[in-house]
Write an enzyme that holds these catalytic residues in place. Structure first.
Site, PDB file in Angstrom:
ATOM      1  N   GLU A 104     -95.086 -12.901 -37.076  1.00 34.90           N
ATOM      2  CA  GLU A 104     -95.792 -11.923 -37.902  1.00 34.90           C
ATOM      3  C   GLU A 104     -96.922 -12.608 -38.675  1.00 34.90           C
ATOM      4  O   GLU A 104     -96.696 -13.664 -39.267  1.00 34.90           O
ATOM      5  CB  GLU A 104     -94.813 -11.248 -38.878  1.00 34.90           C
ATOM      6  CG  GLU A 104     -93.715 -10.458 -38.178  1.00 34.90           C
ATOM      7  CD  GLU A 104     -92.751  -9.766 -39.138  1.00 34.90           C
ATOM      8  OE1 GLU A 104     -92.989  -9.816 -40.370  1.00 34.90           O
ATOM      9  OE2 GLU A 104     -91.770  -9.189 -38.669  1.00 34.90           O
ATOM     10  N   HIS A 107     -94.205  -4.439 -40.607  1.00 31.12           N
ATOM     11  CA  HIS A 107     -93.116  -4.842 -41.503  1.00 31.12           C
ATOM     12  C   HIS A 107     -93.217  -4.137 -42.856  1.00 31.12           C
ATOM     13  O   HIS A 107     -93.184  -4.771 -43.919  1.00 31.12           O
ATOM     14  CB  HIS A 107     -93.114  -6.363 -41.706  1.00 31.12           C
ATOM     15  CG  HIS A 107     -91.755  -6.909 -42.056  1.00 31.12           C
ATOM     16  ND1 HIS A 107     -91.297  -8.120 -41.609  1.00 31.12           N
ATOM     17  CD2 HIS A 107     -90.746  -6.391 -42.814  1.00 31.12           C
ATOM     18  CE1 HIS A 107     -90.081  -8.343 -42.091  1.00 31.12           C
ATOM     19  NE2 HIS A 107     -89.726  -7.296 -42.817  1.00 31.12           N
ATOM     20  N   ARG A 135     -84.645  -7.893 -37.767  1.00 34.14           N
ATOM     21  CA  ARG A 135     -85.439  -9.093 -37.523  1.00 34.14           C
ATOM     22  C   ARG A 135     -85.867  -9.114 -36.061  1.00 34.14           C
ATOM     23  O   ARG A 135     -85.125  -8.693 -35.173  1.00 34.14           O
ATOM     24  CB  ARG A 135     -84.633 -10.367 -37.851  1.00 34.14           C
ATOM     25  CG  ARG A 135     -84.385 -10.574 -39.341  1.00 34.14           C
ATOM     26  CD  ARG A 135     -85.687 -10.883 -40.078  1.00 34.14           C
ATOM     27  NE  ARG A 135     -85.488 -11.089 -41.514  1.00 34.14           N
ATOM     28  CZ  ARG A 135     -85.661 -10.159 -42.443  1.00 34.14           C
ATOM     29  NH1 ARG A 135     -86.000  -8.922 -42.081  1.00 34.14           N
ATOM     30  NH2 ARG A 135     -85.488 -10.448 -43.718  1.00 34.14           N
TER      31      ARG A 135
END
Length: 228
Positions: A172, A191, A143
């Protein structure tokens, strides 16, 4: 009174593919060789190797453990960091989180794969990065909140880190004005280190649903006290 279950044990292989997709070109010098080929140049400089290098895993759950096993197949030394620091198969040494600075002192590569909890917030900051062996590579697939971005950029600028591979961020999508975009030595990915394939997730859910209906013990139950 609500029981929450997670999805564990499915992302390790995907994360391992991601990690070594970037580490192998780094040590084998594939870009240099590709550039030499384009210039009809015979480049005989010997490549580096992963053998004997030390890989520190901050987070030794299913993801960290799987990547560590792959690292061992390459002949790497594996060091784990967990809350307890209890010895685990697949790791040559283990450290508790409060000994993190000691654990990373001789690391060539560092993988962050910890969940987002109050305890993991800004786990890697200025003081911790100062303890890293100069020239190390840092990879974050956990994270974004575990990293102090400014400290990472500073560590790159002074050579404390040689490469930073980031798949997760505080915000994000990563904002277009983030300094990370233009920082030398940073590789950014959106991601995608491990994709949640529906058929795999559904199978995990249905397995727990059957267990629930029969009153059996559920798997991957989340502990609300620690956050995962």
């Amino acid at each position: 009174d609500t029981i929450l279950t997670g999805v564990k044990g499915v992302f390790g292989p995907l994360i391992a593919e991601y990690v070594f997709a970037y580490l192998l070109p780094k040590v084998r010098g594939t870009k240099r060789l590709s550039d030499a080929q384009a210039e009809n140049k015979w480049d005989s400089v010997e490549p580096d190797t992963l053998q004997g290098k030390e890989f520190v895993f901050i987070g030794t759950g299913s993801i960290g453990a799987h990547v560590a096993n792959v690292a061992r197949a390459f002949g790497m030394k594996t060091v784990g960091v967990s809350r307890s620091g209890v010895s685990l198969d697949g790791f040559d040494r283990m450290y508790p989180t409060d000994k993190l600075d000691q654990a990373i002192q001789t690391a060539d590569f560092i993988l962050l794969s910890v969940p987002e909890t109050p305890a993991s917030s800004r786990l890697i900051g200025k003081s911790t990065l100062a303890a890293v062996k100069p020239g190390a590579t840092l990879i974050n697939v956990g994270r974004g909140s575990t990293l102090d971005t400014s400290a990472v950029i500073d560590a790159l600028e002074v050579g404390q880190l040689s490469l930073v591979i980031l798949d997760v961020f505080d915000t994000e999508p990563l904002p277009a004005d983030s300094p990370l975009w233009g920082t030398p030595g940073v590789i950014l990915t959106p991601h995608i280190a491990a994709v949640s394939y529906p058929q795999i997730i559904a199978e995990k859910f249905l397995n727990n649903l059957v267990r629930y209906n029969f009153g059996d013990e559920l798997v991957d139950v989340i502990d609300p006290l620690i956050g995962y």
